[in-house]
Enzyme design. Sequence first.
Site, mmCIF file in Angstrom:
data_model
loop_
_atom_site.group_PDB
_atom_site.id
_atom_site.type_symbol
_atom_site.label_atom_id
_atom_site.label_comp_id
_atom_site.label_asym_id
_atom_site.label_seq_id
_atom_site.Cartn_x
_atom_site.Cartn_y
_atom_site.Cartn_z
ATOM 1 N N ASN A 120 0.853 -1.186 0.000
ATOM 2 C CA ASN A 120 0.000 0.000 0.000
ATOM 3 C C ASN A 120 0.879 1.222 0.000
ATOM 4 O O ASN A 120 1.870 1.278 0.707
ATOM 5 C CB ASN A 120 -0.931 0.010 1.223
ATOM 6 C CG ASN A 120 -0.170 0.089 2.539
ATOM 7 O OD1 ASN A 120 -0.153 1.129 3.196
ATOM 8 N ND2 ASN A 120 0.499 -0.993 2.939
ATOM 9 N N ASP A 121 0.538 2.187 -0.813
ATOM 10 C CA ASP A 121 1.253 3.461 -0.816
ATOM 11 C C ASP A 121 0.506 4.424 -1.719
ATOM 12 O O ASP A 121 -0.512 4.064 -2.308
ATOM 13 C CB ASP A 121 2.711 3.298 -1.237
ATOM 14 C CG ASP A 121 3.602 4.276 -0.471
ATOM 15 O OD1 ASP A 121 3.444 5.503 -0.667
ATOM 16 O OD2 ASP A 121 4.414 3.824 0.335
ATOM 17 N N ALA B 117 8.083 1.192 4.410
ATOM 18 C CA ALA B 117 7.679 -0.101 3.863
ATOM 19 C C ALA B 117 6.174 -0.323 4.020
ATOM 20 O O ALA B 117 5.604 -1.179 3.364
ATOM 21 C CB ALA B 117 8.456 -1.214 4.559
ATOM 22 N N LYS B 118 5.549 0.439 4.916
ATOM 23 C CA LYS B 118 4.101 0.352 5.151
ATOM 24 C C LYS B 118 3.636 -1.088 5.286
ATOM 25 O O LYS B 118 2.595 -1.465 4.768
ATOM 26 C CB LYS B 118 3.333 1.100 4.057
ATOM 27 C CG LYS B 118 3.661 2.600 4.024
ATOM 28 C CD LYS B 118 2.792 3.408 3.087
ATOM 29 C CE LYS B 118 3.082 4.894 3.145
ATOM 30 N NZ LYS B 118 4.433 5.299 2.704
ATOM 31 N N ARG B 119 4.406 -1.900 6.017
ATOM 32 C CA ARG B 119 4.070 -3.299 6.188
ATOM 33 C C ARG B 119 2.868 -3.440 7.105
ATOM 34 O O ARG B 119 2.595 -2.584 7.956
ATOM 35 C CB ARG B 119 5.271 -4.079 6.737
ATOM 36 C CG ARG B 119 6.471 -4.110 5.782
ATOM 37 C CD ARG B 119 6.118 -4.719 4.432
ATOM 38 N NE ARG B 119 7.301 -5.024 3.638
ATOM 39 C CZ ARG B 119 7.666 -4.397 2.522
ATOM 40 N NH1 ARG B 119 6.953 -3.391 2.040
ATOM 41 N NH2 ARG B 119 8.755 -4.778 1.868
#
Lengths: 338, 338
Positions: A120-121, B117-119
């Site tokens: 997601n971004d 990284a938005k993990r």
Amino acid sequence: MTNFADRLTKRIEECNNPTVMGLDPKLEYLPSDMLNEWLKEAKDHEEKSGQPANMQMATGMAIFDYNRLLIDSVYDIIPAIKPQFAYYEMYGIHGIMALRKTIQYAHDKGMLVIADAKRNDIGTTATAYANAIIGETKIINDTTACMFDCDCITVNGYLGIDGIKPFMDVAKEKGKGLYVLVRTSNPSAGDLQDLKLEDGRQVFEAMAENVEKWGQELIGECGFSSVGAVVGATWPEQAVKARKIMPHALILVPGYGAQGGSGKDAVASFVNGKGGIVNASRSLMCAWKKRADIEPMELTQMHGPSGAPLLGFQRATREEALRMREDLNNAIKASAEA
Amino acid sequence: MTNFADRLTKRIEECNNPTVMGLDPKLEYLPSDMLNEWLKEAKDHEEKSGQPANMQMATGMAIFDYNRLLIDSVYDIIPAIKPQFAYYEMYGIHGIMALRKTIQYAHDKGMLVIADAKRNDIGTTATAYANAIIGETKIINDTTACMFDCDCITVNGYLGIDGIKPFMDVAKEKGKGLYVLVRTSNPSAGDLQDLKLEDGRQVFEAMAENVEKWGQELIGECGFSSVGAVVGATWPEQAVKARKIMPHALILVPGYGAQGGSGKDAVASFVNGKGGIVNASRSLMCAWKKRADIEPMELTQMHGPSGAPLLGFQRATREEALRMREDLNNAIKASAEA
């Protein structure tokens, strides 16, 4: 056939099995004899070459070897694998190399690959993730290269359509798919996803409405869209609600087996026995650990799809896959009769 | 000093600059002379060795080289880098190797590293991501290895506390940090994040409350917690609201510059000039593209922190970093006087 939903639906029919095998490797899942073989190989190489053994490389090679043998045991009866990227990143560069090889190997055996990456971004960065995992990238000599080459990817929609559209664009161009997290299988899924909105909907229902809307232009001949949703087997009530909101979404169902979801729970979002695929990771990868009657690394009398005899752990996985297929098909049958 | 919030706060003070340099490399950001050098090197090697050139490797090497030279130009005036993982995954295994080398190089120069990284995932899998990016992993010979070794990671809280706690556990044990997405900088951030709940809060406010609660046990001597939040500079009104809900959160502010946020917008969530760090990626990485007066690959009269003269593109980045530092410090001063 260039629509992911159609490709997956066809593979599920061929295997008569709406199961995806989650490949989430941890070293402790491997039989100790297998680990010891790879450790010995690394040490032998060290002795011969005089160079210190690369234990991270040995780790990655052991993991790919295990994945390869699991795929060999079920590729005729399971339509797809779902590697969870975390478990490969955990083993660094060599873990990620094992992931690449696993994807290629599954494709060679005719399986589809669902990247469980939950990426997601925002716009341009989401494009980079989409290119990395389901698309291709322009490199230094002005050619392009497929980096991970998966058929489908899980994504998190918290950032809204900006973060989803780039995945949809690549999916459309390349015949790939995406599953948006709607209602996850974990105990605290409801912390945010169940919050009630002022209009009476819950947050996951708002997300489900987005998914149905986003998916309109990627509906295949099978009647389902390549923009799918993740809805956990541990919440059958929410699964029924989510399906009503998303009549066209392919649904990826985690939470069967080890996490507590039954066959009946897992197919709660299926429509006439179709439109969903149920994940099992540990119960397939570690099936041998529940079998006192099996030596994991010894050859058995059972043959795999290639005709070669299966090792004990492969046989345990194949038998568990057959049991799960029956369980799911029985649940589908029961729901049709209900 | 083992608390991430304290380490970052100290570095910001030393540099007198609440800026983090986003390193989101795309090949087209590199001066063409630099690209051509690496392409030539690959072709020369092909000619000498008779082996086909590995263009993916050449791509990864060019990217690391550019990152290294950018770091060399600013490590005394910018406290941290924020590599966006998507841009490295986009270049495959060799891209990820460039990421590893970039992280090590930044550390060697005393910079902190925030993994963008938005993990996000459920418990055991979130642990795998946490181990990969800010922790360590047990490998085949029963030792452990740090794989990415970042100081901090961005995470998405859509899955609730199950998906956050593993990152907090590793952060606590290793003196690392995390930034939870609260209000992102993209135009469609509000699709989900601004939905109104029945109790009058918006979704991002509910997330902010979680962050403040989760962060309580990781508050450092600086008064801020190593559990921080992402709040975009493009939404200063929401930033003020979010800060009220999260008095202790370190805030990572994307959206300055190229995305439209001003210095004033970017520091809207700062408390007495502290508690936040503002990201700039393209405006720093591609500063040379706006400078008709500079030859990107020619040596200039300006010296970098090591005393060596800077190349044109390095000088452009350093001058933009100095301009941004002044802009942010002026905005902080103006808000103190307001």
